[in-house]
Design a protein around this motif. Structure first.
Motif, mmCIF file in Angstrom:
data_model
loop_
_atom_site.group_PDB
_atom_site.id
_atom_site.type_symbol
_atom_site.label_atom_id
_atom_site.label_comp_id
_atom_site.label_asym_id
_atom_site.label_seq_id
_atom_site.Cartn_x
_atom_site.Cartn_y
_atom_site.Cartn_z
ATOM 1 N N GLU A 113 1.466 -2.248 7.669
ATOM 2 C CA GLU A 113 1.709 -3.301 6.684
ATOM 3 C C GLU A 113 0.812 -4.517 6.871
ATOM 4 N N SER A 172 -4.820 -3.948 8.534
ATOM 5 C CA SER A 172 -4.734 -2.494 8.667
ATOM 6 C C SER A 172 -5.636 -1.757 7.689
ATOM 7 N N SER A 196 -3.919 5.495 1.660
ATOM 8 C CA SER A 196 -2.967 5.316 0.556
ATOM 9 C C SER A 196 -3.713 5.473 -0.763
ATOM 10 N N HIS A 212 3.024 2.945 3.006
ATOM 11 C CA HIS A 212 2.310 3.217 4.251
ATOM 12 C C HIS A 212 2.925 2.377 5.358
ATOM 13 N N ARG A 267 0.842 -1.194 0.000
ATOM 14 C CA ARG A 267 0.000 0.000 0.000
ATOM 15 C C ARG A 267 0.876 1.243 0.000
ATOM 16 N N SER A 299 -4.233 1.631 6.561
ATOM 17 C CA SER A 299 -3.268 1.614 5.450
ATOM 18 C C SER A 299 -3.985 1.675 4.107
#
Ligand code: AMP
Ligand code: MG
Length: 414
Positions: A375, A379, A386, A372, A356, A382
């Motif tokens: 990971e 998430s 992004s 981002h 991402r 994220s």
């Protein structure tokens, strides 16, 4: 290629994402059933049949500029020409007939019979009742011929086109008020998990809010599906089975998230097997867990994993192409474009990995991807914070900052 869980269970090798997507698509057929929609409601629907132009576009020869319609043969060679102004035609008026002279004309107005060239008003010197045209005018200039955009009888849009605003503009220009589209595929959507709570309700101990259903519902709608939102299912095989059967009865696809791993509470597999068929793929992607595919009472079934980022990826790369086929849509997977990496990445090769990232402009104007920090496959921040995914092919082991890598923006995936 797949691990069949019905009958004799076998373990499977990893399947590639491309194999999984191709297999998923091959299991379904376009929904039958069409409807006629007014253009105002047709955006995003899939054309059931090709559209053929019922008339020329433009329907008559008209002027591309404000100026003077003339007969090219009346112009002097290599010198300016003065002609009397014989009349004028505005847009929306009927065509006139040109005598020996020039005809005042405005953009979109029909060209007088006999005229073959239009001279822009900016290029002429006008006097009372006379206009002086410069040398060097080209025959046919500034004139839009009948049928030059579309000829009557020509196919203008193919069957399977997901209608876009410009397609609707073209259909309207051709005078078509309605269009025949396929009905939208109906998709039954569930979340599964004892921990899940509907947003807006109080959160009990150990509970989390159901995030996947809101995300999947929106992704389904953007993919042109009609969503039958069936809420949250508990991790209880008998109940799951009953609800899946009911859902399958009047839908074209049953889509779930969660409960397809190998944990003790992962009952979706067993429930599906009790009323249908199931292949459980271990797809070679990251993030990504198993994706279950099969059927419930004869209706196609996809069971996405529970982690939201795995759900997003599993939808974008497996469910989306399957939905396109169900919808009868001519679908080409989005093409990644190259970006420069603002980070290094080393890993064990073998899986297709999606990172991402957000894009910034580098000093030389080239897009640079920033990763981002979130990971994990869980998430959601994220994903929300992004711009898209950098794609690492299966065989890539190492990427250095400054390397070029393929990037897929979310806007194209959704
Ligand atoms: P599962 O595949 O059911 O074991 O779920 C994997 C992870 O995803 C667990 O942490 C679940 O709590 C989480 N999860 C499952 N379903 C959802 C959902 N609808 N929304 C948010 N997280 C979920
Ligand atoms: Mg679960």
């Amino acid at each position: 290629m797949t691990a069949r869980l019905g009958g004799g269970r076998t373990d499977s090798d990893l399947v590639t994402l491309d194999e999984a997507a191709a297999d998923a698509v091959s299991r379904v057929h376009p929904v039958a059933g069409t409807l006629e929609l007014p253009l105002g409601e047709a955006d995003g629907h899939v054309l059931a049949q090709a559209v053929t132009a019922p008339r020329d576009l433009p329907p008559f020869a008209n002027s591309a500029v404000d100026g003077y319609a003339i007969r090219f043969a009346d112009l002097a060679t290599g010198a300016s020409t003065s002609l009397p102004i014989l009349g004028r035609t505005m847009a929306g008026e009927a065509p006139a007939v040109l005598g020996q002279g020039a005809w005042r004309i405005f953009t979109g107005a029909p060209v007088p019979d006999g005229a073959d060239t239009i001279v822009m008003q900016e290029d002429v010197v006008g006097g009372a009742g006379t206009v002086t045209l410069p040398a060097g005018i080209n025959r046919g200039a500034n004139l839009r011929l009948a049928g030059e955009d579309v000829a009557c009888g020509q196919q203008v849009l193919p069957a399977g086109r997901r209608l876009r605003p410009q397609d609707l503009g073209l259909l309207a220009a051709l005078g078509l008020a309605e269009v025949i589209v396929r009905r939208r595929p109906r998709v039954a959507l569930f979340s599964t998990g004892d921990e899940l709570t509907e947003p807006g309700r109080p959160l009990g101990p150990g509970a989390i809010y159901d995030a996947n259903r809101a995300m999947l519902r929106a992704m389904l709608l953007r993919a042109g599906a009609e969503v039958v939102d069936l809420g949250i299912l508990r991790d209880e095989a008998k109940d799951l089975e009953r609800r899946l059967r009911e859902a399958a009865a009047d839908c074209d696809l049953v889509l779930t998230s969660g409960g397809v791993s190998v944990g003790e509470a992962d009952h979706v597999k067993d429930a599906v097997l009790a009323c249908g068929t199931l292949d459980l793929w271990r797809v070679a992607i990251k993030p990504g867990k198993p994706i279950a595919i099969g059927s419930v009472s004869g209706t196609p079934f996809i069971g996405l994993p529970g982690n939201p980022v795995a759900v997003f990826v599993g939808f974008a790369f497996v469910t989306r192409p399957l939905l396109a086929r169900l919808a009868g849509e001519a679908y080409a997977p989005p093409q990644a474009r190259p970006v420069r990496l603002g980070f290094a990445h080393a890993r064990k090769p073998g899986r297709r990995e999606f990172l991402r990232v957000s894009l910034e402009q580098d000093t030389d104007g080239i897009a640079i991807a920033r990763r981002h920090p979130g990971e994990g496959a869980g998430s959601l921040a994220s994903l929300a914070q992004s711009d898209g995914l950098v794609v690492l092919a299966e065989d890539v082991a190492q990427l250095a900052a400054g390397d070029t890598a393929p990037f897929l923006p979310y806007v194209e995936l959704l």
